[in-house]
Scaffold this active site. Sequence first.
Site, PDB file in Angstrom:
ATOM      1  N   GLU A  17      29.970  30.293  26.712  1.00 42.95           N
ATOM      2  CA  GLU A  17      29.744  31.260  27.797  1.00 42.95           C
ATOM      3  C   GLU A  17      28.299  31.748  27.725  1.00 42.95           C
ATOM      4  OE1 GLU A  17      32.418  34.815  28.933  1.00 42.95           O
ATOM      5  OE2 GLU A  17      30.676  35.752  27.991  1.00 42.95           O
ATOM      6  N   GLN A 179      40.398  36.984  25.929  1.00 39.01           N
ATOM      7  CA  GLN A 179      39.440  37.947  25.390  1.00 39.01           C
ATOM      8  C   GLN A 179      39.168  37.541  23.937  1.00 39.01           C
ATOM      9  OE1 GLN A 179      37.039  39.869  25.438  1.00 39.01           O
ATOM     10  NE2 GLN A 179      37.851  41.675  26.488  1.00 39.01           N
ATOM     11  N   GLN A 215      26.388  44.349  16.692  1.00 44.49           N
ATOM     12  CA  GLN A 215      27.322  43.697  17.616  1.00 44.49           C
ATOM     13  C   GLN A 215      28.777  44.068  17.318  1.00 44.49           C
ATOM     14  OE1 GLN A 215      26.307  39.526  17.290  1.00 44.49           O
ATOM     15  NE2 GLN A 215      27.639  39.078  19.000  1.00 44.49           N
TER      16      GLN A 215
HETATM   17  P1  FAD Z   1      43.634  41.960  36.063  1.00 44.88           P
HETATM   18  O1  FAD Z   1      44.259  40.634  35.870  1.00 44.88           O
HETATM   19  O2  FAD Z   1      43.708  42.548  37.427  1.00 44.88           O
HETATM   20  O3  FAD Z   1      44.301  42.958  35.000  1.00 44.88           O
HETATM   21  C1  FAD Z   1      43.781  44.254  34.776  1.00 44.88           C
HETATM   22  C2  FAD Z   1      44.933  45.192  34.396  1.00 44.88           C
HETATM   23  O4  FAD Z   1      45.806  45.370  35.509  1.00 44.88           O
HETATM   24  C3  FAD Z   1      45.822  44.680  33.260  1.00 44.88           C
HETATM   25  O5  FAD Z   1      46.276  45.783  32.539  1.00 44.88           O
HETATM   26  C4  FAD Z   1      46.980  44.013  33.992  1.00 44.88           C
HETATM   27  O6  FAD Z   1      48.174  43.975  33.216  1.00 44.88           O
HETATM   28  C5  FAD Z   1      47.133  44.933  35.196  1.00 44.88           C
HETATM   29  N1  FAD Z   1      47.630  44.242  36.396  1.00 44.88           N
HETATM   30  C6  FAD Z   1      47.289  43.008  36.836  1.00 44.88           C
HETATM   31  N2  FAD Z   1      47.920  42.734  37.990  1.00 44.88           N
HETATM   32  C7  FAD Z   1      48.654  43.822  38.306  1.00 44.88           C
HETATM   33  C8  FAD Z   1      49.518  44.164  39.381  1.00 44.88           C
HETATM   34  N3  FAD Z   1      49.732  43.295  40.372  1.00 44.88           N
HETATM   35  N4  FAD Z   1      50.113  45.386  39.382  1.00 44.88           N
HETATM   36  C9  FAD Z   1      49.908  46.279  38.371  1.00 44.88           C
HETATM   37  N5  FAD Z   1      49.102  46.011  37.317  1.00 44.88           N
HETATM   38  C10 FAD Z   1      48.467  44.793  37.288  1.00 44.88           C
HETATM   39  N6  FAD Z   1      33.897  41.258  33.588  1.00 44.88           N
HETATM   40  C11 FAD Z   1      32.819  41.137  34.428  1.00 44.88           C
HETATM   41  O7  FAD Z   1      32.391  42.148  35.037  1.00 44.88           O
HETATM   42  N7  FAD Z   1      32.181  39.938  34.610  1.00 44.88           N
HETATM   43  C12 FAD Z   1      32.609  38.800  33.981  1.00 44.88           C
HETATM   44  O8  FAD Z   1      32.021  37.722  34.180  1.00 44.88           O
HETATM   45  C13 FAD Z   1      33.737  38.888  33.087  1.00 44.88           C
HETATM   46  N8  FAD Z   1      34.205  37.799  32.436  1.00 44.88           N
HETATM   47  C14 FAD Z   1      35.326  37.889  31.632  1.00 44.88           C
HETATM   48  C15 FAD Z   1      35.832  36.724  31.012  1.00 44.88           C
HETATM   49  C16 FAD Z   1      36.955  36.806  30.189  1.00 44.88           C
HETATM   50  C17 FAD Z   1      37.489  35.550  29.528  1.00 44.88           C
HETATM   51  C18 FAD Z   1      37.584  38.064  29.965  1.00 44.88           C
HETATM   52  C19 FAD Z   1      38.770  38.149  29.043  1.00 44.88           C
HETATM   53  C20 FAD Z   1      37.094  39.197  30.576  1.00 44.88           C
HETATM   54  C21 FAD Z   1      35.981  39.141  31.425  1.00 44.88           C
HETATM   55  N9  FAD Z   1      35.467  40.271  32.088  1.00 44.88           N
HETATM   56  C22 FAD Z   1      34.370  40.161  32.922  1.00 44.88           C
HETATM   57  C23 FAD Z   1      36.081  41.594  31.869  1.00 44.88           C
HETATM   58  C24 FAD Z   1      37.201  41.871  32.926  1.00 44.88           C
HETATM   59  O9  FAD Z   1      36.624  41.993  34.208  1.00 44.88           O
HETATM   60  C25 FAD Z   1      37.900  43.172  32.499  1.00 44.88           C
HETATM   61  O10 FAD Z   1      38.613  42.972  31.319  1.00 44.88           O
HETATM   62  C26 FAD Z   1      38.749  43.836  33.579  1.00 44.88           C
HETATM   63  O11 FAD Z   1      39.085  45.160  33.120  1.00 44.88           O
HETATM   64  C27 FAD Z   1      40.071  43.148  33.874  1.00 44.88           C
HETATM   65  O12 FAD Z   1      39.895  41.994  34.576  1.00 44.88           O
HETATM   66  P2  FAD Z   1      41.153  40.997  34.844  1.00 44.88           P
HETATM   67  O13 FAD Z   1      40.665  39.924  35.723  1.00 44.88           O
HETATM   68  O14 FAD Z   1      41.789  40.626  33.562  1.00 44.88           O
HETATM   69  O15 FAD Z   1      42.106  41.997  35.658  1.00 44.88           O
END
Ligand code: FAD
Length: 294
Positions: A17, A179, A215
């Site tokens: 990444e 994560q 870090q």
């Molecule tokens: P979601 O899948 O929407 O989940 C977030 C929360 O909401 C979780 O608690 C989930 O259980 C809950 N949830 C999901 N769907 C629903 C629903 N329908 N109803 C109720 N609750 C629900 N951030 C950046 O800004 N830029 C990046 O490029 C970036 N890359 C990442 C790459 C990886 C591999 C990871 C693990 C994280 C990355 N992040 C990045 C961080 C990420 O944006 C955050 O962790 C964010 O808080 C959650 O994103 P998500 O897509 O997992 O959200």
Amino acid sequence: MKLTEIFQRNKYSLSFEVFPPKTDDSYDSVKTATEEIAKLSPAFMSVTYGAGGGTSKYTLDIAKNIREEFGVPSLAHLTCVSSTKETVAARIADFKRAGIENVMALRGDIPKEMQGEDRSGWAYRHAVDLIAELKESGADFCIGGACYPEVHPESVSQADDILHLKEKVDAGCDFLTTQMFFDNNLLYNFLYKIRQAGITVPVVAGIMPITNAKQVERAIRLSGSFMPQRFKSLVDKFGGDSAAMKQAGIAYATDQIIDLFANGVTNVHVYSMNKPDVAAAIQNNLSNIIGKNA
Ligand code: FAD
């Protein structure tokens, strides 16, 4: 090339990444670092999306450059929570025009100023909304989603988090990336639970090499990851010596990856923090294990 093809074809995949520049001034140095990593010919490279999308054009530029100039398949990240429908539609159109095949569909962290708001009027509340839109876009994207072996910090329980993860997969996620985690047992436990929940797509394990003591604190704050005593001892002992800490951090990450490969996890994504020397050292340490087509 779609990442799902790589996961099928390769015995093991090792990928990196990178993140785009946060300011225009750092564009050249970041681009050079990503190119140095691309020269290692990893299985693929992902390019993150700046929180709020401020420097989003660079995500696309770098993902395109890696693929077109170095032949390395790329994965462009896209977040949605603080975006309008119009902005996301424009980003998707940009991705299509640039020939982006792989998109990591994320919600993004909720910006401080939005945290107390009534969410019913938001254009995007969860990543699943973006996944559905990518599927409807007419482009045949290979779509990734994020998952959390130690539970997303906003989730009330792991069961609830996994329920929503299943919804993301059912909406069209082709693979998941985890994560960071520092104790492989947490991943093995998580994999068991999601497979039981009927989630069958490939899961790419995210590994963060910690190469300086500062870090550690940042990683815990951002991810909430559990730090095993074995890792804490290493930071206590070598944290004050930057060269020693770097070597120890690379060795720890290498050890984690070897254990993952040995236990049936075939795809590992290293959070390179744009450090070509760290990426190269880890890849070299694994050269005979991953072979030529990592
Ligand atoms: P979601 O899948 O929407 O989940 C977030 C929360 O909401 C979780 O608690 C989930 O259980 C809950 N949830 C999901 N769907 C629903 C629903 N329908 N109803 C109720 N609750 C629900 N951030 C950046 O800004 N830029 C990046 O490029 C970036 N890359 C990442 C790459 C990886 C591999 C990871 C693990 C994280 C990355 N992040 C990045 C961080 C990420 O944006 C955050 O962790 C964010 O808080 C959650 O994103 P998500 O897509 O997992 O959200």
